[in-house]
Scaffold this motif. Structure first.
Motif, PDB file in Angstrom:
ATOM      1  N   SER A 119       0.969  -1.305   0.063  1.00  0.00           N
ATOM      2  CA  SER A 119       0.149  -0.072   0.153  1.00  0.00           C
ATOM      3  C   SER A 119       0.720   1.333  -0.224  1.00  0.00           C
ATOM      4  O   SER A 119       0.500   2.255  -0.952  1.00  0.00           O
ATOM      5  CB  SER A 119      -0.870  -0.040   1.148  1.00  0.00           C
ATOM      6  N   ILE A 120       1.894   1.362   0.804  1.00  0.00           N
ATOM      7  CA  ILE A 120       2.969   2.331   0.895  1.00  0.00           C
ATOM      8  C   ILE A 120       3.450   2.554  -0.397  1.00  0.00           C
ATOM      9  O   ILE A 120       3.634   3.702  -1.142  1.00  0.00           O
ATOM     10  CB  ILE A 120       4.040   2.090   1.808  1.00  0.00           C
ATOM     11  N   GLU A 121       3.912   1.541  -1.033  1.00  0.00           N
ATOM     12  CA  GLU A 121       4.511   1.790  -2.425  1.00  0.00           C
ATOM     13  C   GLU A 121       3.377   2.433  -3.473  1.00  0.00           C
ATOM     14  O   GLU A 121       3.674   3.282  -4.319  1.00  0.00           O
ATOM     15  CB  GLU A 121       4.923   0.454  -3.091  1.00  0.00           C
ATOM     16  N   SER A 122       2.258   1.885  -3.419  1.00  0.00           N
ATOM     17  CA  SER A 122       1.216   2.187  -4.494  1.00  0.00           C
ATOM     18  C   SER A 122       0.867   3.682  -3.884  1.00  0.00           C
ATOM     19  O   SER A 122       0.441   4.354  -4.820  1.00  0.00           O
ATOM     20  CB  SER A 122      -0.175   1.411  -3.929  1.00  0.00           C
ATOM     21  N   LEU A 123       0.793   3.932  -2.759  1.00  0.00           N
ATOM     22  CA  LEU A 123       0.434   5.345  -2.446  1.00  0.00           C
ATOM     23  C   LEU A 123       1.642   6.371  -2.888  1.00  0.00           C
ATOM     24  O   LEU A 123       1.423   7.428  -3.254  1.00  0.00           O
ATOM     25  CB  LEU A 123       0.327   5.410  -0.786  1.00  0.00           C
ATOM     26  N   ARG A 124       2.802   5.920  -2.802  1.00  0.00           N
ATOM     27  CA  ARG A 124       3.790   6.800  -3.180  1.00  0.00           C
ATOM     28  C   ARG A 124       3.895   6.929  -4.700  1.00  0.00           C
ATOM     29  O   ARG A 124       4.029   8.021  -5.451  1.00  0.00           O
ATOM     30  CB  ARG A 124       5.280   6.033  -2.968  1.00  0.00           C
ATOM     31  N   LYS A 125       3.221   5.914  -5.471  1.00  0.00           N
ATOM     32  CA  LYS A 125       3.319   6.080  -6.979  1.00  0.00           C
ATOM     33  C   LYS A 125       1.874   6.955  -7.267  1.00  0.00           C
ATOM     34  O   LYS A 125       2.079   7.860  -8.046  1.00  0.00           O
ATOM     35  CB  LYS A 125       2.714   4.627  -7.538  1.00  0.00           C
ATOM     36  N   ILE A 126       0.967   6.948  -6.401  1.00  0.00           N
ATOM     37  CA  ILE A 126      -0.167   8.112  -6.240  1.00  0.00           C
ATOM     38  C   ILE A 126       0.468   9.291  -6.222  1.00  0.00           C
ATOM     39  O   ILE A 126      -0.107  10.240  -6.927  1.00  0.00           O
ATOM     40  CB  ILE A 126      -1.284   7.669  -5.443  1.00  0.00           C
ATOM     41  N   CYS A 127       1.185   9.507  -5.266  1.00  0.00           N
ATOM     42  CA  CYS A 127       1.693  10.875  -4.885  1.00  0.00           C
ATOM     43  C   CYS A 127       2.589  11.220  -5.955  1.00  0.00           C
ATOM     44  O   CYS A 127       2.458  12.601  -6.335  1.00  0.00           O
ATOM     45  CB  CYS A 127       2.470  10.813  -3.482  1.00  0.00           C
ATOM     46  N   ASP A 128       3.401  10.742  -6.688  1.00  0.00           N
ATOM     47  CA  ASP A 128       4.101  10.866  -7.690  1.00  0.00           C
ATOM     48  C   ASP A 128       3.132  11.318  -8.999  1.00  0.00           C
ATOM     49  O   ASP A 128       3.662  12.354  -9.545  1.00  0.00           O
ATOM     50  CB  ASP A 128       5.192   9.841  -8.146  1.00  0.00           C
ATOM     51  N   ASN A 129       2.082  10.513  -8.970  1.00  0.00           N
ATOM     52  CA  ASN A 129       1.328  11.153 -10.283  1.00  0.00           C
ATOM     53  C   ASN A 129       0.580  12.462 -10.010  1.00  0.00           C
ATOM     54  O   ASN A 129       0.644  12.968 -10.817  1.00  0.00           O
ATOM     55  CB  ASN A 129       0.211   9.779 -10.269  1.00  0.00           C
ATOM     56  N   ILE A 130       0.326  12.480  -8.583  1.00  0.00           N
ATOM     57  CA  ILE A 130      -0.463  13.791  -7.982  1.00  0.00           C
ATOM     58  C   ILE A 130       0.497  14.989  -8.634  1.00  0.00           C
ATOM     59  O   ILE A 130       0.161  16.198  -9.093  1.00  0.00           O
ATOM     60  CB  ILE A 130      -0.690  13.673  -6.743  1.00  0.00           C
ATOM     61  N   ASP A 131       1.862  14.729  -8.111  1.00  0.00           N
ATOM     62  CA  ASP A 131       2.924  15.902  -8.130  1.00  0.00           C
ATOM     63  C   ASP A 131       3.138  16.146  -9.740  1.00  0.00           C
ATOM     64  O   ASP A 131       3.100  17.184  -9.917  1.00  0.00           O
ATOM     65  CB  ASP A 131       4.153  15.302  -7.626  1.00  0.00           C
TER      66      ASP A 131
END
Length: 415
Positions: free
Chosen positions: A96-108
């Motif tokens: 989940s952390i890795e998935s959330l990190r990717k989501i954060c990168d996409n949001i950025d």
């Protein structure tokens, strides 16, 4: 310990405790009349709250507690089961952390794209030459002569419109400014569109439904050139979001009492490069420099509500001189029951206004008396709203109705 004391000890509701009991997470002594909670239930509750804090689901908590209840936790097998249980959960959390990190990168990336994108070039507009014949002196009815003008083949950007009787208005930055300014303390220009950002979610949903109904109606007559007017855009502004979907041959008239509000919206619309004929009129009065009976469609999205806060008459009554004999009115209206305390609060906050606004059923009655066939469609009921603008008058729990309406003058009459 009884359920009330137990719930208070752990800062949860009685219903939450009962939910845990019904799902087997807590197993208190049941005497038939009431539950009794002892040390075991306290340990179990502390375990539940701790695992919830660690993002364990109720299903996972039940699985964990099942192991504890059939073990003394000295057996190697039980210890291994719990270890495997935690390892499995940790692996899921890391995923989940890795998935959330990717989501954060996409949001950025999306945020940077939005900030770095090339804005369309703003194409400045002015008073459309096609709209000049719609202007007249509101006092003597005479034609207005354009003087000292800066213009091109399509628009007037600066100049003076003058009548022989002495009346004159200025064209500044492509906006007709009559000089009638609103100076009372009961309203202010909403230049950051805060009204749209401070309403409840269901309000926005209901408003969108009204917009969809109005847009559908407008698009049915898309092949016929119309003159469409919308006022009070310091409140709600339907045309702003829908101009690009409407007939380019129409002439649109947008009015408001604040010149700066019109300047803000005009600038935003110019970035869209819609190539439309839009006449902006800044006037705090109800005597527009417009020819009588020139408007085919009046857009009234909470216009009656806004008008009632600052004028004594119905919006339709004050707009009647400008509406064609077969005109149509499309819009949405907010209302309370006649005995609502919210109405009293509105009258106290806006002493300039009338007693007609926001009063359920009065709108339809007036339209019918004025010779309109008025079809009203209930859209939704708001029980809680924001504490800003006129919404601060809404008494919590009172029903604020939103209705869509379509009113036609002399239905069936052909052009």
């Amino acid at each position: 310990m009884r359920i009330g004391e137990f719930a208070a000890k752990y800062g949860v509701s009685r219903d939450t405790v009962r939910f845990y009991i019904n799902n087997g997470l807590l197993i208190p002594e049941d005497s038939g009349a009431q539950y009794q909670f002892g040390e075991r239930e306290c340990r179990d509750m502390e375990t539940i709250l701790r695992l919830k804090e660690w993002s364990f689901s109720l299903k996972e908590i039940r699985e964990y507690m099942s192991v504890l209840r059939v073990s003394t936790m000295v057996e190697p097998e039980s210890i291994q089961d719990i270890q495997d249980f935690f390892d499995h959960k940790k692996a899921k959390l890391e995923e989940s952390i890795e998935s959330l990190r990717k989501i954060c990168d996409n949001i950025d990336a999306e945020s940077k794209r939005l900030l770095q994108r090339d804005m369309p070039q703003r194409k400045k507009t002015g008073v459309p030459l096609q709209a000049l014949p719609l202007l007249m002196c509101p006092y003597c009815g005479g034609d207005l002569t354009l003087e000292m003008a800066a213009l091109d083949s399509r628009y007037v950007y600066q100049g003076t419109l003058r009548c022989d009787c002495g009346y004159q208005v200025q064209v500044e930055n492509g906006i007709v400014k009559t000089g009638n300014l609103y100076t009372a303390p009961y309203d202010s220009p909403d230049l950051k569109r805060g009204l749209y950002r401070n309403v409840s979610e269901n309000f926005v949903t209901y408003l969108q439904r009204c917009k969809d109904l109005a847009l559908r109606e407008l698009q049915q007559d898309a092949n016929q050139k119309k003159i469409i007017l919308e006022g009070h855009c310091n409140g709600y502004f339907f045309l702003y979001d829908h101009l690009k979907l409407l007939n380019r041959d129409n002439i649109y008239i947008i009015t408001d009492k604040y010149p700066e509000v019109l300047e803000m919206y005009k600038r935003n619309i110019e970035f869209l490069n819609l190539n439309l004929n839009i006449l902006y009129i800044a006037d705090a009065s109800i005597r527009y420099p417009l020819k009588y009976h020139c408007v085919d469609i009046l857009i009234d999205f909470m216009g009656d509500n806004e008008h009632s806060l600052y004028f004594q008459n119905f919006y339709l009554q004050d707009m009647a001189p400008y509406l064609a004999s077969d005109s149509m009115v499309l819009g949405a209206a907010l209302s309370y029951s006649p005995n609502a305390k919210s109405l009293t609060a509105l009258h106290r906050k806006y002493p300039e206004g009338s007693c007609y606004g926001y009063n359920k059923n009065l709108l339809e009655q007036y339209y019918r008396r004025a010779g309109y066939k008025c079809d009203i469609q209930p859209i939704g009921v708001i029980l809680e709203s924001s504490d800003q603008y006129s919404f601060e008058c809404h008494q919590k729990g009172e029903k604020l109705y939103m209705d869509y309406f379509n009113a036609r003058k002399n239905p069936g009459k052909k052009e």
